[in-house]
Design an enzyme around this catalytic site. Structure first.
Site, PDB file in Angstrom:
ATOM      1  N   ASP A   1      24.060  40.974  42.697  1.00 27.99           N
ATOM      2  CA  ASP A   1      25.654  40.237  42.560  1.00 27.99           C
ATOM      3  C   ASP A   1      25.568  38.962  43.368  1.00 27.99           C
ATOM      4  O   ASP A   1      24.392  38.611  44.084  1.00 27.99           O
ATOM      5  CB  ASP A   1      26.464  41.287  43.301  1.00 27.99           C
ATOM      6  CG  ASP A   1      28.039  41.028  42.293  1.00 27.99           C
ATOM      7  OD1 ASP A   1      28.055  40.119  42.020  1.00 27.99           O
ATOM      8  OD2 ASP A   1      28.657  42.185  42.357  1.00 27.99           O
TER       9      ASP A   1
ATOM     10  N   GLY B   1      28.647  33.435  35.996  1.00 29.63           N
ATOM     11  CA  GLY B   1      28.560  32.163  35.331  1.00 29.63           C
ATOM     12  C   GLY B   1      28.958  30.734  36.123  1.00 29.63           C
ATOM     13  O   GLY B   1      28.934  29.847  35.688  1.00 29.63           O
TER      14      GLY B   1
ATOM     15  N   ASP C   1      34.784  39.057  36.126  1.00 26.41           N
ATOM     16  CA  ASP C   1      34.767  40.397  35.757  1.00 26.41           C
ATOM     17  C   ASP C   1      35.776  40.607  34.722  1.00 26.41           C
ATOM     18  O   ASP C   1      36.750  40.091  34.663  1.00 26.41           O
ATOM     19  CB  ASP C   1      35.141  41.164  36.973  1.00 26.41           C
ATOM     20  CG  ASP C   1      34.157  41.442  37.879  1.00 26.41           C
ATOM     21  OD1 ASP C   1      33.122  40.633  37.942  1.00 26.41           O
ATOM     22  OD2 ASP C   1      34.236  42.235  38.941  1.00 26.41           O
TER      23      ASP C   1
HETATM   24  C1  GLA Z   1      31.484  42.098  41.341  1.00 22.71           C
HETATM   25  C2  GLA Z   1      30.618  42.184  39.988  1.00 22.71           C
HETATM   26  C3  GLA Z   1      31.277  43.733  39.389  1.00 22.71           C
HETATM   27  C4  GLA Z   1      30.893  44.662  40.179  1.00 22.71           C
HETATM   28  C5  GLA Z   1      31.545  44.592  41.734  1.00 22.71           C
HETATM   29  C6  GLA Z   1      31.066  45.833  42.790  1.00 22.71           C
HETATM   30  O1  GLA Z   1      32.803  41.967  41.326  1.00 22.71           O
HETATM   31  O2  GLA Z   1      31.127  41.150  39.193  1.00 22.71           O
HETATM   32  O3  GLA Z   1      30.524  44.038  38.215  1.00 22.71           O
HETATM   33  O4  GLA Z   1      29.420  45.077  40.275  1.00 22.71           O
HETATM   34  O5  GLA Z   1      31.169  43.226  42.093  1.00 22.71           O
HETATM   35  O6  GLA Z   1      31.585  45.470  43.970  1.00 22.71           O
END
Ligand code: GLA
Length: 405
Positions: A158, A193, A213
């Site tokens: 991430d 992205g 997300d």
């Molecule tokens: C971000 C990612 C999610 C998830 C959360 C976890 O928002 O984009 O898919 O992994 O972190 O905290």
């Protein structure tokens, strides 16, 4: 800031030169490594369960993946998202949350492998994960070695708390760390992205998120930035779909655009919307990561997620991402070229009423003069041979999914 040094200056020059050559060689071919030749399929804990995860859950999910036939149709990776880690030990090793995972991750990996599945885990290129747990910044090589020793097969990496870090450099560092750790591990780039990873990530990771997300809704939320600062970061699946247009050329075997995990079976999505979401993700050659609590799903949701004909479109070995070939406002035609020269087609009705959607063969790249066989992948039946064009009645917020050959 980064404590890891890839070419320690204490090494003699010839050794350094050799190490450099080996590194360059392995880097150049790092992602031609046989992994993710078709879009990865699996289950991830985040969408349905957030931080509410533990080892009993992981074992149950592994059992359910086998017993409910999900493994049989291709779902393979079981990915533990954020919240399994708690601290760093004095030697820098990542510490697992023992309340949630008292047996440790290695034991879980052994269990998941014993069920014929693969185990994925989550970390972050910054100092902290999005949930505020320790990220991998400064510990990339150490963490990669830990994951390899545990038997991890997939890393979702991430981008929270990454400050001024360069995304290409940060992800390449973890790629090299995983490569040095010596275990085949799929690298899932999750930087939303922001720095247009489709332009640089092909040789860095096996898949990369293209948006913020997903949320289990039709078209909620906005994706907006101000000076690279996120204003709103959750969007419904139709908004994510719109952001995939023009990204088709960047996807292929070993390197996929990732429009985020599935929300089928979650939140407020209706039956038709769930089917549309799944069909379109299959057509996009998107990674198919189940995001619902598969221990408790309706027969309708199970039937959607295990539609082997739709999954075959997603997993087609040619590895083409489908594209929107017509946009009449609320009515859309999407088409994906398949390895045998045929096409998968999704007719998508965004309007509030049932509508007829038609298309002609040239719109999907086939000669007008042919008589072609159409198969309906949700009705599971051949609907006949047609000259030049085809038309179907499509429910509101729904799809027809076809092959044309
Ligand atoms: C971000 C990612 C999610 C998830 C959360 C976890 O928002 O984009 O898919 O992994 O972190 O905290």
């Amino acid at each position: 800031m980064m404590c890891h040094s890839r070419h320690p200056s204490s090494l003699p020059i010839p050794v350094l030169a050799l190490a450099l050559l080996v590194t360059m060689g392995s880097t150049a071919s790092a992602l031609d490594d046989g992994l993710a030749r078709t879009p990865p399929m699996g289950w991830n804990s985040w969408n349905a369960l957030r931080l509410d995860i533990n080892e009993d859950l992981v074992r149950e999910v592994a059992d359910v993946m086998v017993e409910k036939g999900l493994k049989d149709v291709g779902y393979e990776y079981l990915v533990i998202d954020d919240g399994w880690q708690i601290a760093r030990a004095e030697d820098g090793a990542i510490v697992v949350n023992e309340e949630k995972f008292p047996s440790g991750i290695k034991a879980l990996a052994d269990y998941v492998h014993s069920r014929g599945l693969k185990l994925g885990i989550y970390s972050d290129a910054g100092a902290l994960t999005c949930g505020g747990f320790p990220g991998s910044l400064g510990h990339e090589y150490q963490d990669a070695r830990t994951y390899a020793a545990w038997g991890i097969d997939y890393l979702k990496y991430d981008w929270c708390h990454s400050g001024n870090q360069s995304a290409p450099d940060s992800y390449a560092l973890m790629r090299d760390a995983l490569s040095e750790a010596g275990r085949p591990i799929v690298l899932s780039i999750c930087e939303w992205g922001t720095s247009r990873p489709w332009l640089w990530a092909r040789d860095v990771g096996h898949l990369w998120r293209t948006t913020f997300d997903i949320r289990p809704c039709w078209d909620c939320g906005e994706q907006t930035h101000s000076k690279n600062v996120l204003i709103e970061n959750f969007i419904g699946f139709t908004k994510i779909l719109d952001l995939q247009v023009d990204l088709e050329p960047y996807a292929g075997p070993g390197h996929w655009n990732d429009p985020d995990m599935l929300e089928v079976g979650n939140g407020e999505l209706t039956y038709e919307e769930n089917r549309a979401h799944f069909s379109l993700w299959c057509l996009l050659a998107a990674p198919l990561m189940l995001g619902n609590d598969i221990r408790d799903m309706t027969p309708e949701v199970h039937a959607i997620l295990t539609n082997a004909e739709a999954i075959a479109v997603n997993q087609d070995p040619l590895g083409r991402q489908g594209r929107k070939v017509r946009d009449d406002g609320d009515l859309e035609v999407w088409s994906k070229e398949l390895a045998d020269g045929s096409r998968a087609v999704v007719l998508f009705n965004r309007s509030e009423e049932e509508k007829d959607i038609s298309f002609a063969w040239p719109e999907i790249g086939l000669p007008q003069s042919l008589s072609l066989k159409v198969r309906d992948l949700w009705r599971h039946e051949d609907v006949g041979a047609f000259e030049g064009s085809y038309s179907a009645r499509v429910p509101s917020h729904g799809v027809a999914m076809l092959t044309v050959r």
